[in-house]
Design an enzyme around this catalytic site. Sequence first.
Site, PDB file in Angstrom:
ATOM      1  N   LYS A 162       0.864  -1.181   0.000  1.00 53.03           N
ATOM      2  CA  LYS A 162       0.000   0.000   0.000  1.00 53.03           C
ATOM      3  C   LYS A 162       0.900   1.231   0.000  1.00 53.03           C
ATOM      4  O   LYS A 162       1.917   1.269   0.719  1.00 53.03           O
ATOM      5  CB  LYS A 162      -0.891   0.003   1.246  1.00 53.03           C
ATOM      6  CG  LYS A 162      -1.890  -1.156   1.291  1.00 53.03           C
ATOM      7  CD  LYS A 162      -3.030  -0.938   0.325  1.00 53.03           C
ATOM      8  CE  LYS A 162      -4.072  -2.056   0.467  1.00 53.03           C
ATOM      9  NZ  LYS A 162      -5.206  -1.863  -0.467  1.00 53.03           N
ATOM     10  N   LYS A 261     -12.928  -8.119  -7.746  1.00 53.76           N
ATOM     11  CA  LYS A 261     -13.457  -8.452  -6.421  1.00 53.76           C
ATOM     12  C   LYS A 261     -14.962  -8.662  -6.591  1.00 53.76           C
ATOM     13  O   LYS A 261     -15.665  -7.720  -6.992  1.00 53.76           O
ATOM     14  CB  LYS A 261     -13.221  -7.317  -5.430  1.00 53.76           C
ATOM     15  CG  LYS A 261     -11.764  -7.115  -5.048  1.00 53.76           C
ATOM     16  CD  LYS A 261     -11.599  -5.906  -4.164  1.00 53.76           C
ATOM     17  CE  LYS A 261     -10.146  -5.788  -3.706  1.00 53.76           C
ATOM     18  NZ  LYS A 261      -9.875  -4.473  -3.096  1.00 53.76           N
TER      19      LYS A 261
HETATM   20 MG    MG Z   1      -6.856  -2.221  -4.266  1.00 52.83          MG
END
Ligand code: MG
Length: 367
Positions: A162, A261
């Site tokens: 991240k 997702k």
């Molecule tokens: Mg992502």
Amino acid sequence: MDVREIELRRVRMPLVRPFRTAHGVEHERDVLVVRIATDGADGWAECVAQNEPTYTSEWAGGAHAVIRDFLGPLVLRAPVTADGVAARLAEVQGHPMAKAALETAVLDAELRTAGRSLASFLGATRDRVECGVAVGIANSIDALLDECAGYLAQGYRRVKLKIRPGWDVEPVAAFRKRFGSVPLQLDANGAYTLADASILGALDEFELLCIEQPLGVDDLRGHAGLARLIATPIGLDESITSARVAREAIEMQACAVVCIKPGRVGGLLEAVRVHDVCRDRRVAVWCGGMLETGLGRAANLALAALPGFTLPGDLSASDRYFDRDLTEPFVIEDGHLRVPDGPGVGAVPDRDALRDLTTAVEVLTRA
Ligand code: MG
């Protein structure tokens, strides 16, 4: 399938370590687990909405409320098949994660009743999938590198870091210096703007698999502009909300790879359509992760076994997130996780874990 009852259960899942992104930090997950009772088998699903509406506009408490007040009554109203759930729920705007949980529960019940696995139903072509690991923003670069070293020692094949402004070039350079050419990608969760193109371009030298969602969720044009300014492939996650948007993003050259997702696109069936759009256009996809328990992980593994998933997913073993999973733990073997082959999603919550971790239960029945 006649759905007689919908049980909405909130489960508290402490995380092994806090997960920090550009927009928030989670110390534990407040998971909404859906169980439906039908005229056949029960069906189970996990809603991937997070604790707070920081990844997208959905959160666990909101998903619970919209299912209780609007979506649940629509499912209970009359018999429904899994491939009819999306149309039944279409009159309610948005809430893809809540809708996905209901569709998955109906699909799970149908497949359990038929004795068929989700992987087989979706068209899986593999019995195991490569594991990647997503690593949150750490307190220091040394702490980040030590955490990554632990995952690499466990066999993870790809690392995703991240990033956010101020936590980008330095940690990536440190990673490359310590770990060499380990497959690496970055995820900004939309924390940059086009004005940051020079910072993002400074990452080109690190030969990344991709930078995921550098710009805002609704900024396909900005991503297409950024793609012309930097060499690193752009991956889209939050922006890809349907197969139609995936096709548009690819045609606009806003992305070179796509994260799928199921919760973000409204369900597993739409997720397969996103996969098909990408595969037809030779765009690689990987399966994202939402800190799922074993219940959601099982469904993701079935999806990630489809042929177009050519990049390692954000699919980690249970112990990456939880000391105690809700299901039988998923264990990494030689850098892979096994695709469940039992009926339905191939995993059910452990009765004792469910009892110990539940914080609230609400049951909806036909009015
Ligand atoms: Mg992502």
